[in-house]
Design an enzyme around this catalytic site. Structure first.
Site, PDB file in Angstrom:
ATOM      1  N   TYR A 119      26.452  -7.833   9.683  1.00 41.62           N
ATOM      2  CA  TYR A 119      26.797  -8.684   8.538  1.00 41.62           C
ATOM      3  C   TYR A 119      28.287  -8.857   8.286  1.00 41.62           C
ATOM      4  CZ  TYR A 119      21.856  -8.448   7.437  1.00 41.62           C
ATOM      5  OH  TYR A 119      20.493  -8.546   7.502  1.00 41.62           O
ATOM      6  N   LEU A 120      29.117  -7.949   8.771  1.00 48.44           N
ATOM      7  CA  LEU A 120      30.549  -8.051   8.510  1.00 48.44           C
ATOM      8  C   LEU A 120      31.247  -8.643   9.719  1.00 48.44           C
ATOM      9  CD1 LEU A 120      31.191  -4.599   6.806  1.00 48.44           C
ATOM     10  CD2 LEU A 120      30.607  -6.785   5.740  1.00 48.44           C
TER      11      LEU A 120
END
Length: 895
Positions: free
Chosen positions: A854-855
């Site tokens: 997600y990052l």
């Protein structure tokens, strides 16, 4: 934790009581206080910082002045082999959107074997496609277009291989060459390598005098030149070849990293050609089952049962778990025994025993045998373990890599999962079900046309062989428990996976242009007269503000997990005037519990949606994931609810880092700020985990280590007092270390003594093993006794010093050196306390999932460069291999 360690206020609260709100995005996030399930998204190895493991080297891109004794290097090198990853200079400027270098023109060269090879050169063409599919028809190059053939590494006879799944495919720096090279050797190089592959060399010059050579060597060498010629030659020989006294591990054949992100000739998305040639050896099947010794048998009603191998194997799966929590679960036991009885029907006990009741089965003899085998393996010498690992690596070696479009790429999950018992997540209805052995007849492989069909490593034939170059999987089969399709793909660091990752993050980054419009529209539609539009807008509100997954329908034989669109009325409770309480099982059966304040209109809508419905009814009965994603496509190509989750995670992370990173803080203070930002994202995305069973043990070890630092500081202070009593009056040294009394000191010295005695014994065994390898006589037992005696005498001396306020160091040091050592310990203690705070604060949050999925990794890479933090302290070796394209951003890059 020792009482003198102050914990940060917010992070010390239980996860269930925390709430995190981002004012700029309007995100509201908190974590459940229910029983969190384990998160297995990332192994412990993947979490280990690279500062504790071997580092990936890279070659500098900046020109370097040629030195007399410099290792030869290529001017077209594409990897920074000589600079640490954390401090390597950025290669190109980037703006708000990712700027890619010019596309490479393809030219054809002819190799000695008559086959054509592709050679790349730069082009002015640029492509704005965000999806970055696979590069067409390119062979592995070194960044400037020259093909780089794999170089074989000469190994000493008897060296063992050492496979490392996390090692990226980068070439090692070439060995230092002798100053004088034979003409024949140069000619041979000309025949086998292109000009671009040769190291830069000066034209042969006149042989300088000995005195001048020594002067040049002294000027160019980092180490002083030896006065004796013999010693100098010995050192030079040691540099060129393997170092004496050190065992070198055999390294796999490695090629240059394929720098796909510098090329803009990409294919289209879905059904486009992903590769032109593909050659691999299939998948690695687990070896056939080996029956247990004849004396090891399960019992039924107290009597041994003679099981055939097929039934014995299944019994062994359960026997290995009898002391685990799984076998205490009724569903697990029921499913196992149903499948076990089916196997027994097909392969009944040889002695005719009828097994009808699981409670009458005694698997203890099998369990004890497995435990004894584990103990034997643990007791192996390091040489035996290396030999065992080398044999395993040799079996798996043919399956670890494939050749795709002429490039050697690592295969990801090349091992077929062995048979066993399905454990599932949470309350999965099929836990305990038998996972059957996968055979070649179950597997379809995908391979290039015209290449030899690989032969399975176990008896059997492939189910099917196909040549589909529009997909990227190498093999597929269907597992029997849930009917899921399993695929074998390339490893995370491959070009195909890298392009997919970059496309995902670029897609979520592109959402910045449209997100305000999407929010304005769904805010307006919260009051729509059409119920379907109102439900869709409310669902979008939850997906955007709470980072909920979209959710899909589940079958009766699947775990009862839900997402936003599949929420039932029972999952959302109204708490007037404007609060909602969410309580449901999300992905992987992890409980999502969150009490949030919402807009008044959202609260009103949920009340309307629940009217005249039972608890089991759908909350959003006119919305599903497909309809929602189709609506989002009208704003931006490729926009789905999942993109919102990635966008919100990355933008929240960027803002938390910008707000919370101390500019003048220590590295550990900056790392704490980074982990705090990551925790906020993990809480937003509900990345919970159960408190690890080893957490208290781990914290105990950290407390012991902190006490060791304090003990060492105390000894240094007392050494100063023994030298000069004036130090007792200085404020910096006068005060005793906290929580160190005589009892604690005695306990600590006892632990140190045990550790030192253990080290002595291990070193004695290791020395004897080495002597045996060299064919020499082993050390006598008296040597071990003498070493033990020296340790005993040292700790008797320390016991006498206890309570006197004075100490004698093992070797004399001036007071200035002791003062410096105390100052360094003070810094170390401060940093270690911060590390302990961080460990305690993150015990219920899984940080690995965010980093992997997600990052945007470019946020981390840019942050590390801006704040001078080694990226190896944050990204494991696996992540550095997965995201090489993200490492070259500028320090001012923002998501």
């Amino acid at each position: 934790m020792s009482g003198d360690i102050m914990m940060s206020s917010d992070d010390e609260k239980p996860i269930g009581l925390k709430r995190a709100q981002n004012g700029q995005n309007g995100h509201v996030a908190s974590n459940g206080n229910g029983r969190p399930a384990s998160d297995s998204s990332m192994s412990e190895d993947e979490e280990m910082p690279l500062s504790q493991a071997s580092r990936v080297k890279s070659e500098p891109m900046t020109p370097v002045r040629a030195l007399k004794r410099k290792k030869p290097q290529s001017n077209n090198s594409s990897s920074d082999e000589e600079t640490p990853l954390a401090s390597s200079p950025a290669k190109r400027a980037t703006s708000g959107a990712v700027h890619m270098n010019g596309a490479l023109q393809a030219t054809t060269t002819t190799r000695a074997n008559g086959k054509s090879a592709v050679k790349e050169s730069t082009s002015d063409d640029e492509d704005e496609d965000d999806h970055l599919p696979i590069i067409k028809g390119k062979r592995a190059t070194n960044g400037n277009g020259a093909m780089k053939p794999p170089k074989k590494k000469v190994k000493k006879e008897g060296e063992e291989g050492d496979s490392d799944d996390n090692t990226p495919l980068v070439s090692k720096a070439p060995p230092r060459q002798k100053r004088k090279m034979k003409k024949e050797e140069s000619d041979a190089d000309d025949e086998s390598f292109s000009d671009d592959d040769k190291p830069l060399k000066k034209a042969p010059a006149k042989k300088p005098t000995t005195k001048r050579v020594k002067k040049e060597e002294a000027a160019n060498s980092e180490t002083p030149v030896s006065k004796k010629r013999g010693k100098a030659k010995k050192e030079e020989g040691a540099e060129a070849g393997p170092q004496k006294g050190k065992k070198r591990k055999k390294e796999e054949e490695e090629e240059k990293i394929y720098r796909w992100w510098e090329n803009q000739e990409f294919h289209g998305e879905d059904n486009s050609v992903k590769w032109h040639t593909l050659d691999h050896n299939g998948v690695y099947f687990p070896l056939p089952y080996e029956p247990l010794p004849s004396q090891v048998k399960m019992k039924y009603k107290g009597k041994p049962v003679d099981l055939p191998p097929e039934s014995e194997e299944v019994a062994g799966f359960y026997a290995a778990l009898i002391e685990a929590d799984h076998t205490k679960d009724a569903i697990f036991n029921r499913n196992f025994f149903n499948d076990f009885k089916e196997v027994l029907k097909k392969y009944p006990p040889r002695d005719g025993t009828k097994i009808t009741d699981l409670s009458l089965c005694d698997f203890r003899p099998m369990f004890e045998y497995f435990e004894s085998e584990k103990a034997k393996k643990k007791a192996m010498t390091s040489a035996e373990k290396k030999e065992l690992k080398a044999a395993k690596d040799a079996l798996e070696a043919p399956f670890t890599h494939c050749i795709i479009d002429g490039r050697k790429e690592k295969v990801g999950n090349f091992r077929v999962e062995p048979p066993g018992l399905y454990r599932g997540r949470g309350e999965h209805p099929k836990k305990g079900t038998l996972k059957k052995r996968v055979r070649p007849e179950d597997v379809t492989i995908n391979i290039g046309e015209g290449v030899p069909i690989p032969k399975p490593n176990v008896p059997g034939k492939w189910k099917d062989v196909q040549h589909d170059n529009t997909v990227t999987w190498l093999a597929t089969w269907t597992e029997n428990v849930n009917g899921n399709h399993k695929y074998v793909f390339l490893a995370a660091g491959s070009a195909i996976k890298g392009q997919s990752d970059m496309a995902k993050f670029e897609k979520s980054r592109e959402l910045k242009k449209y997100v305000e419009r999407v929010r304005q529209d769904y805010t307006t539609e919260l009051r729509s007269k059409l119920m379907a539009d109102r439900q869709r807008a409310t669902a979008m509100y939850f997906i955007d503000r709470l980072a909920l997954r979209a959710g899909n329908e589940k079958g009766d034989d699947e775990a009862d997990t839900v997402g936003c669109c599949s929420l039932r009325c029972e999952h959302v409770t109204l708490q007037p005037p404007d609060q909602l309480i969410f309580d449901f099982l999300g992905k992987d059966s992890i409980r999502y519990y969150n009490q949030v304040t919402v807009d008044q209109q959202v609260f009103k809508n949920i009340k309307i949606f629940k009217d005249n419905k039972d608890d089991e009814d759908q909350l959003f009965d006119r919305v599903d994931t497909a309809k929602l994603n189709k609506h989002l496509q009208s704003y931006m190509k490729g926009l789905t609810a999942k993109v919102f989750r990635t966008y919100n995670a990355s933008i929240t992370f960027q803002e938390q880092l910008d707000q919370g990173t101390p500019k003048n803080g220590t590295v550990q203070e900056k790392l704490n700020a980074y982990n705090h930002a990551n925790r906020m994202v993990a809480i937003l995305c509900n990345h919970q985990r159960a408190v690890p069973k080893t957490h208290e043990q781990s914290m105990g070890k950290m407390r012991d280590k902190l006490r060791g630092f304090k003990y060492e500081r105390m000894k240094l202070r007392h050494a100063l007092f023994a030298i000069d009593s004036k130090y007792k009056k200085e404020k910096l040294y006068a005060e005793d270390e906290s929580d160190l009394d005589d009892d604690v000191i005695a306990e600590h010295e006892g632990q140190l003594k045990e550790r030192d005695l253990e080290k002595v014994e291990k070193k004695f065994v290791k020395d004897n093993e080495k002597l045996a390898e060299d064919g020499k006589e082993p050390l006598a037992d008296s040597v071990l006794k003498q070493r033990r005696k020296e340790v005993e005498e040292e700790y008797k001396r320390l016991a006498k010093e206890r309570g006197t306020g004075k100490a004698t160091l093992k070797r004399d040091r001036p007071t200035e050196k002791i003062e410096d050592a105390i100052a360094k310990l003070d810094d170390k203690i401060k940093a270690f306390k911060l590390q302990m705070e961080d460990r305690e604060a993150g015990k219920e949050v899984a940080l690995g999932t965010s980093k992997i999925n997600y990052l945007d990794p470019r946020i981390t890479a840019a942050w590390c460069k801006e704040h001078d933090v080694p990226i190896e302290k944050i990204f494991s070796k696996t992540l550095l291999t997965k995201f090489p394209w993200a490492m070259e951003v500028e320090s001012d890059w923002k998501f």
